[in-house]
Enzyme design. Sequence first.
Site, PDB file in Angstrom:
ATOM      1  N   SER A   1     -64.861  44.220  33.593  1.00 30.92           N
ATOM      2  CA  SER A   1     -63.992  44.586  34.880  1.00 30.92           C
ATOM      3  C   SER A   1     -62.482  45.452  34.782  1.00 30.92           C
ATOM      4  O   SER A   1     -62.254  45.638  35.661  1.00 30.92           O
ATOM      5  CB  SER A   1     -63.502  43.124  35.427  1.00 30.92           C
TER       6      SER A   1
ATOM      7  N   LYS B   1     -62.726  48.512  36.478  1.00 29.43           N
ATOM      8  CA  LYS B   1     -62.205  48.588  37.901  1.00 29.43           C
ATOM      9  C   LYS B   1     -61.099  49.305  38.245  1.00 29.43           C
ATOM     10  O   LYS B   1     -60.574  49.840  39.317  1.00 29.43           O
ATOM     11  CB  LYS B   1     -62.340  47.335  38.649  1.00 29.43           C
TER      12      LYS B   1
ATOM     13  N   TYR C   1     -71.866  51.297  38.712  1.00 27.17           N
ATOM     14  CA  TYR C   1     -70.851  50.246  38.254  1.00 27.17           C
ATOM     15  C   TYR C   1     -71.049  49.474  37.018  1.00 27.17           C
ATOM     16  O   TYR C   1     -70.419  49.310  36.234  1.00 27.17           O
ATOM     17  CB  TYR C   1     -70.933  49.341  39.305  1.00 27.17           C
TER      18      TYR C   1
ATOM     19  N   TYR D   1     -57.798  37.862  39.776  1.00 28.92           N
ATOM     20  CA  TYR D   1     -58.659  37.217  40.676  1.00 28.92           C
ATOM     21  C   TYR D   1     -58.148  36.069  41.237  1.00 28.92           C
ATOM     22  O   TYR D   1     -56.727  36.201  41.713  1.00 28.92           O
ATOM     23  CB  TYR D   1     -60.017  36.807  39.668  1.00 28.92           C
TER      24      TYR D   1
ATOM     25  N   VAL E   1     -64.333  40.170  31.462  1.00 25.46           N
ATOM     26  CA  VAL E   1     -65.244  38.872  30.997  1.00 25.46           C
ATOM     27  C   VAL E   1     -65.645  39.058  29.549  1.00 25.46           C
ATOM     28  O   VAL E   1     -66.154  38.223  28.688  1.00 25.46           O
ATOM     29  CB  VAL E   1     -66.655  38.808  31.679  1.00 25.46           C
TER      30      VAL E   1
END
Length: 332
Positions: free
Chosen positions: A83, A86, A204, A256, A274
Amino acid sequence: MFESPLEDVPQRALTGDLPDEPQVARLLREAHARYAGLDEGTVADYIPALAEADSALFGLALVEADGTTHLAGDTAAPFTIQSISKAFVLALVLDAIGHEAVHRVVGVNNTGLPFNSVIALELNQGSPMNPMVNAGAIATTALLPGGWLAVHEGLSRFAGRSLELDERVLRSESETNHRNQGIADLLTSYGRLAGRPEEMVEVYTRQCSLRVTAEDLAVMSATLADGGLNPVTGEQVVTAEACRDTLAVLAACGMYELSGEWQFEIGLPAKSGVSGGIVAIAPGKGALGTFSPLLDRAGNSVRGQRACAHLSRSLGLNLFASAPRGKAHRDG
Ligand code: GLN
């Protein structure tokens, strides 16, 4: 998440600069030694290939905005970026299509829900809410002109070297990412995805499977701390405005649903992944790249968070900290 107070770590006053090089190197080593034995958390296993990660690995890298690099522990160990990609894809999209389009199509507010939430989409009339949760990241990737080639080339420019795909992790995630495929279909049903859902999930998943080290992460994020100029290669990767906007989103959504707690303890824009990486950015000063695969319940590296808290305090990085100016003047 931050139950161990850091009262024994001297809080450095904000000076606008990092301490001198030997002191930065010493504090990085100190943070590494302090948390290397911490065994809390679990390795991610919902992507089968990630379950095989070596949970003993722990690396801390700090790259200053002038390119000076400090390393402690396993900073050359490769892992997939997941992630954290991103953040850099968002910077590329902001650079390519601008602030307003990202605001309108994706959004910039925290969902308060886990990164792979489907409910968040339904609760918000199909708005992905922000580019750091999976729904928003897939929608953001779809906005980048040039598709996978542009993602790969862009992230490599942030790193200052051509990043390689981890084919095994890519295959493992592609075979099991039904949830992301469902999210992309749902985005399409709401008219929120600029591309075919299978293709967008494929790009992605590839971006998440790029292999980096903690040192790469520090270089990539130091570029965000340095107005878009990679301090190691000297290349202008994105505009300073794209960096500013990216860091605002990272501050609000990068960790998050625990982003508020992160700001309360650490006070820096940041992003986790992760596989165990974290980047934390001190604008104008430099950035941290950390790696340790043991994660908390939100999917954030436990040792990485503790090390960032330590270094934010000891290096005087917290963006929200100030010292009373009048008092400093009075005291001479
Ligand atoms: N590739 C992972 C996913 O989509 C990335 C998630 C993460 O790092 N939080 O589930």
